[in-house]
Design an enzyme around this catalytic site. Structure first.
Site, short mmCIF file in Angstrom:
data_model
loop_
_atom_site.label_atom_id
_atom_site.label_comp_id
_atom_site.label_asym_id
_atom_site.label_seq_id
_atom_site.Cartn_x
_atom_site.Cartn_y
_atom_site.Cartn_z
N HIS A 1 0.85 -1.20 0.00
CA HIS A 1 0.00 0.00 0.00
C HIS A 1 0.88 1.24 0.00
CE1 HIS A 1 -4.02 -1.73 1.64
NE2 HIS A 1 -3.41 -2.58 0.85
N TYR B 1 -8.98 5.12 8.33
CA TYR B 1 -9.13 5.37 9.76
C TYR B 1 -10.14 6.50 9.89
CZ TYR B 1 -4.77 2.81 10.69
OH TYR B 1 -3.79 1.84 10.79
N PRO C 1 -3.71 -0.44 19.12
CA PRO C 1 -3.47 -0.89 17.74
C PRO C 1 -3.60 0.19 16.65
CG PRO C 1 -5.59 -1.68 18.55
CD PRO C 1 -4.93 -1.02 19.71
N LYS D 1 1.36 -0.87 15.13
CA LYS D 1 2.79 -0.96 15.45
C LYS D 1 3.23 -2.16 16.27
CE LYS D 1 4.16 2.67 13.39
NZ LYS D 1 4.62 2.35 12.04
N TYR E 1 4.17 6.15 10.26
CA TYR E 1 3.30 5.02 9.88
C TYR E 1 4.09 3.95 9.10
CZ TYR E 1 -1.06 2.63 8.76
OH TYR E 1 -2.06 1.69 8.67
#
Ligand code: FAD
Ligand code: DHB
Length: 391
Positions: A72, A201, A292, A296, A385
């Site tokens: 991604h 998200y 979560p 990570k 990220y």
């Protein structure tokens, strides 16, 4: 029995450590409380940082990951129905993440260790770790009705948050830091084509929701919920209704399908310092937990184990203990960076109730607008990220 490194826990940390050591000619024995079937069907993480994929390649267990994993290059953050794509690769010099189930990583590792004759004992409920402050640690356990003693040079505590390894360290030697969030995540796996190619998200007035995936026919979805609720309070219809509400936008709808797995997890931040006591080294969730939201936990476990395998290799090949001596301090630098990022992502995307709720929501809106208008802000999210190379 004797080995060089006794490893407690056959999750991703323990199995990867065993494999990395094996490639360096270092012997280990892995002891796992649960059955192999249980460990391999437990649906958990799905986002692998590029650094994690690199370590799995180095460990020679990435063949299926290369074929079935989904790279991604972007991720979506949504606030009140406004969706913002963060172009991860564009902002990080081409780095990306790969979506591949944690239980698939564990399966690949277990198969590989089995093929190479690795010693892994499952269904061992009573591991005790002794003598780690001496030169001769001993791990005792019962397997198939026989009490066994495993003598070793080092013990790796890879047995997760509820394991025994951390609890064998005298309390006075440890400092713990903790934050328990007043909410949990309800996670489902559904047999339906993902509704978005990239993760979403979402922060909605009803609470957080996340759209993720496992394959072209499997969606993975999460909802913020009360951590004390039981899963029976969430029939499938209600889950889909709430996911539609929280993830939907004016021109986007979620695809629905049969739910094949569902569970609730409480959210927690936790660090125990130091990560070493004598000849015992903690790695992964046994030493630290993150909520979560930043994806990570697994990545941090892999970073610890990669560092530990290198330090043990230096010791066995060159007699150097420097890497082992600096293990805890170096790992904790990454751990705290990731603690901050995971807390920050959680703060940005979840519903917080209480007297400051209205104020908190205005702060979240402001931060979301800042992500949209500032490349610096978006880059901060992106580089954390995808995973920072050096911390
Ligand atoms: P574990 O996976 O907990 O493995 C520890 C093993 O030790 C277990 O198999 C356990 O049975 C065994 N054990 C425990 N006690 C004993 C004992 N006494 N004796 C012997 N064996 C014992 N992380 C990410 O990076 N990305 C994500 O997208 C992500 N999403 C998540 C979503 C959810 C819903 C959850 C719950 C977690 C998520 N995580 C994510 C976190 C990630 O799953 C964990 O950080 C990861 O499993 C840590 O690996 P570990 O090997 O350290 O611990
Ligand atoms: C998934 C889990 C996470 O915790 C996350 O932040 C993103 C994706 C997943 O299971 O796919």
């Amino acid at each position: 029995m004797r080995t060089q490194v006794a490893i407690v826990g056959a999750g991703p940390a323990g199995m990867l450590l065993s494999q990395l050591l094996h490639l360096q000619g270092i012997d280990s024995v892995v002891l796992e409380r649960r059955s192999r079937e249980y460990v391999q069907q437990r649906v958990r993480a799905g986002v692998l940082e590029q650094g994690t994929v690199d370590v799995l390649r180095e460990a020679d267990v990435a063949d299926r990951l290369e074929k079935q994993g989904h790279p991604h290059h972007g991720v979506n953050v949504q606030f009140d129905g406004d969706r913002l794509r963060i172009p991860l690769s564009e902002l990080t010099g081409g780095r990306s993440i790969t979506v591949y189930g944690q239980q698939e990583v564990v399966k690949d590792l277990a198969e590989r260790r089995e093929r190479d004759g690795g010693r892994v004992y499952y269904e061992v409920p009573d591991v005790t770790v002794e003598g780690v402050e001496t030169e001769k640690p001993v791990v005792r356990f019962t397997s198939e009705g026989r009490v066994r003693e495993l003598h070793c040079d080092y013990v790796a505590g890879c047995d997760g948050f509820h394991g025994v390894s951390r609890t064998t360290i005298p309390e006075k030697e440890l400092t713990t830091y903790e934050r328990v969030y007043p909410f949990g995540w309800l996670g489902i796996l559904a047999e339906v084509e993902p509704s978005s190619e990239e993760l979403i998200y979402s922060n909605h007035p009803n609470g957080f929701a996340l759209h993720s995936l496992r394959s072209s026919t499997l969606s993975r979805l999460y909802l913020q919920c009360d951590p004390n609720e039981s899963i029976e309070q969430w029939p499938d219809d209600l889950i889909w209704e709430e996911l539609q509400t929280r993830l939907g936008t004016s021109d986007w709808k979620l695809r629905e399908g049969p739910v094949i797995d569902k569970n609730i997890t409480a959210l927690r931040s936790f660090v125990s310092e130091p990560m070493r006591y004598g000849r015992l080294f903690l790695a992964g969730d046994s030493a630290h937990i993150v909520p979560p939201t930043g994806a990570k936990g697994l990545n941090l476990a892999v970073a610890d184990v990669d560092r530990l395998a290198r330090s043990l290799t230096d010791y066995y090949h060159h007699g150097s203990t420097t890497g082992l001596e600096t293990y805890s301090e170096e790992c904790l630098r990454r751990v705290w960076r990731v603690q901050h990022f995971s807390w920050w992502m959680t703060s940005l995307t979840h519903r917080f109730d209480g007297p400051d709720a209205a104020y908190d929501r205005r702060l979240q809106r402001s931060q979301f607008d800042y992500l949209r208008s500032s490349t610096a802000a978006a880059t901060t999210l992106a580089e954390n990220y995808v995973g920072l190379a050096a911390v």
